[in-house]
Design an enzyme around this catalytic site. Structure first.
Site, PDB file in Angstrom:
ATOM      1  N   ASP A   1       0.845  -1.200   0.000  1.00  0.00           N
ATOM      2  CA  ASP A   1       0.000   0.000   0.000  1.00  0.00           C
ATOM      3  C   ASP A   1       0.881   1.250   0.000  1.00  0.00           C
ATOM      4  O   ASP A   1       0.382   2.370  -0.085  1.00  0.00           O
ATOM      5  CB  ASP A   1      -1.018  -0.012   1.150  1.00  0.00           C
ATOM      6  CG  ASP A   1      -0.366   0.023   2.518  1.00  0.00           C
ATOM      7  OD1 ASP A   1       0.875  -0.101   2.612  1.00  0.00           O
ATOM      8  OD2 ASP A   1      -1.103   0.171   3.517  1.00  0.00           O
ATOM      9  N   SER A   2       2.209   1.048   0.044  1.00  0.00           N
ATOM     10  CA  SER A   2       3.139   2.160  -0.177  1.00  0.00           C
ATOM     11  C   SER A   2       2.902   2.782  -1.547  1.00  0.00           C
ATOM     12  O   SER A   2       3.379   3.875  -1.821  1.00  0.00           O
ATOM     13  CB  SER A   2       4.593   1.679  -0.062  1.00  0.00           C
ATOM     14  OG  SER A   2       4.825   0.536  -0.865  1.00  0.00           O
TER      15      SER A   2
ATOM     16  N   ASP B   1      -0.917  -6.430  -0.275  1.00  0.00           N
ATOM     17  CA  ASP B   1      -0.839  -5.761   1.022  1.00  0.00           C
ATOM     18  C   ASP B   1      -2.219  -5.228   1.386  1.00  0.00           C
ATOM     19  O   ASP B   1      -2.795  -4.417   0.637  1.00  0.00           O
ATOM     20  CB  ASP B   1       0.167  -4.606   0.881  1.00  0.00           C
ATOM     21  CG  ASP B   1       0.700  -4.136   2.203  1.00  0.00           C
ATOM     22  OD1 ASP B   1       0.565  -4.846   3.211  1.00  0.00           O
ATOM     23  OD2 ASP B   1       1.281  -3.019   2.215  1.00  0.00           O
TER      24      ASP B   1
ATOM     25  N   LYS C   1      -0.514  -9.709   3.093  1.00  0.00           N
ATOM     26  CA  LYS C   1       0.221  -9.217   4.259  1.00  0.00           C
ATOM     27  C   LYS C   1      -0.647  -8.216   4.993  1.00  0.00           C
ATOM     28  O   LYS C   1      -1.375  -7.445   4.347  1.00  0.00           O
ATOM     29  CB  LYS C   1       1.526  -8.544   3.819  1.00  0.00           C
ATOM     30  CG  LYS C   1       2.262  -7.855   4.955  1.00  0.00           C
ATOM     31  CD  LYS C   1       3.585  -7.275   4.520  1.00  0.00           C
ATOM     32  CE  LYS C   1       3.502  -5.868   3.987  1.00  0.00           C
ATOM     33  NZ  LYS C   1       2.906  -4.864   4.886  1.00  0.00           N
TER      34      LYS C   1
ATOM     35  N   GLU D   1      -0.639  -5.544   8.711  1.00  0.00           N
ATOM     36  CA  GLU D   1       0.195  -4.953   9.763  1.00  0.00           C
ATOM     37  C   GLU D   1      -0.411  -5.180  11.145  1.00  0.00           C
ATOM     38  O   GLU D   1      -1.634  -5.197  11.292  1.00  0.00           O
ATOM     39  CB  GLU D   1       0.313  -3.434   9.536  1.00  0.00           C
ATOM     40  CG  GLU D   1       0.975  -3.067   8.218  1.00  0.00           C
ATOM     41  CD  GLU D   1       1.110  -1.551   8.013  1.00  0.00           C
ATOM     42  OE1 GLU D   1       0.851  -0.774   8.969  1.00  0.00           O
ATOM     43  OE2 GLU D   1       1.470  -1.154   6.894  1.00  0.00           O
TER      44      GLU D   1
ATOM     45  N   GLU E   1      10.081  -4.695  10.020  1.00  0.00           N
ATOM     46  CA  GLU E   1      10.522  -3.442   9.389  1.00  0.00           C
ATOM     47  C   GLU E   1      11.148  -2.532  10.431  1.00  0.00           C
ATOM     48  O   GLU E   1      10.528  -2.233  11.472  1.00  0.00           O
ATOM     49  CB  GLU E   1       9.322  -2.739   8.722  1.00  0.00           C
ATOM     50  CG  GLU E   1       9.743  -1.417   8.083  1.00  0.00           C
ATOM     51  CD  GLU E   1       8.640  -0.724   7.274  1.00  0.00           C
ATOM     52  OE1 GLU E   1       7.573  -1.336   7.092  1.00  0.00           O
ATOM     53  OE2 GLU E   1       8.871   0.413   6.845  1.00  0.00           O
TER      54      GLU E   1
END
Ligand code: KIV
Length: 285
Positions: free
Chosen positions: A49-50, A88, A118, A120, A187
């Protein structure tokens, strides 16, 4: 187009861990770059999502929607049919409930052809990981600096520097593994913490981003590697080639050649036979 490659699968990734061979993982958001990554032999791709920052120019990842992710992940899959493709989960696509998390994880698999997702977060997100893996979808956890919580974390900085905070991350890694995560991304945590978590992992692949050399594999943000993100260059990123500079020089060259009437040259246009042109002139009279 890409050379024929064997499809990267979950057993292949665990085999690499067993052999002590670090796994290569990069972000990617578009078809042509995916095709280059496929040809280069990159094993895993994260459609992060970056993309909200690298491709869409937002200041954070929070505005990114599931539909954005599906569109980009589908393009990447078309360009890289054999990499292990990870979608993501964007902000609020999984936090509210297990049901929403499973539905959106399913969209990545069914609509974009992903191999895994993925998400978070630590212990609080373990029920989401469990629900998604119970639905048969491979899931990756993400600990340490988690950009969707950057406001709560106080900015883009190293996480787990004190023993107490490092213990929370180590405990979270264990909890996510027990919930069913087949891999965890660490990270921006200290290298020694990453090493410790990697050594303690039993059946979980630990991937690092800015967390030192000890993980089972490395992730980098593609735009940071090639000088393509104009706003900042994080310390954790190495520039492997300055594509930004190459493109900028090319753009300046284009401007110069058009203004100087050098481009287009004879080889860049198509002619018309004399008799056709004469007929055209007559027709237009
Ligand atoms: O969105 C992304 O690219 C990520 C990386 C920062 C790990 O989640």
């Amino acid at each position: 187009m890409s050379e024929a490659r064997k499809k990267v699968t979950l057993p292949y990734l665990f085999e690499k861990v067993e052999q002590g061979e670090p796994i290569t993982w990069l972000t990617c958001y578009d078809f042509p770059t995916a095709n280059l990554q496929e040809q280069a032999g990159i094993e895993m791709i994260l459609v992060g999502d970056s993309l909200g920052m690298t491709m869409l120019g937002y200041d954070s990842t929070l505005p990114v929607k599931m539909d954005d992710m599906i569109r980009h992940a589908s393009a990447v899959r078309r360009g890289a049919p054999n990499v292990f493709l990870v979608g993501d989960m964007p902000y609020m696509s999984y936090q509210p409930s297990n049901e929403l998390a499973v539905l959106n994880a399913g969209r990545f698999m069914a609509e974009a052809g992903c191999d895994a997702i993925k998400l978070e977060g630590g212990a609080a997100m373990a029920p989401r990981i469990k629900a998604i893996t119970d639905a048969g979808i491979p899931a990756i956890g993400h600990l340490g600096l988690t950009p969707q919580s950057v406001a709560a974390l106080g900015g883009f900085k190293v996480q787990g520097k004190s023993a107490d905070l490092a213990k929370i991350i180590a405990d979270d890694a264990r909890i996510l593994e027990e919930a069913g995560a087949f891999a965890i991304l660490l990270e921006l945590v200290p290298d020694r913490l990453c090493k410790l978590i990697t050594e303690r992992a039993e059946n979980c692949i630990i991937m690092g981003l800015g967390s030192g050399p000890h993980a089972h594999g490395q992730l980098l943000i593609y735009h940071d590697m090639f000088g393509l993100y104009p706003k900042f260059k994080p310390k954790m990123a190495k520039v492997f080639g300055n594509a930004g500079e190459v493109i900028l020089n090319g753009l300046k060259g284009y401007c110069e050649e058009v203004k100087g009437k050098v481009f287009p040259a004879r080889e860049n246009w198509f002619g018309m036979p004399d008799e056709e042109f004469e007929s055209l002139r007559k027709l237009l009279k």
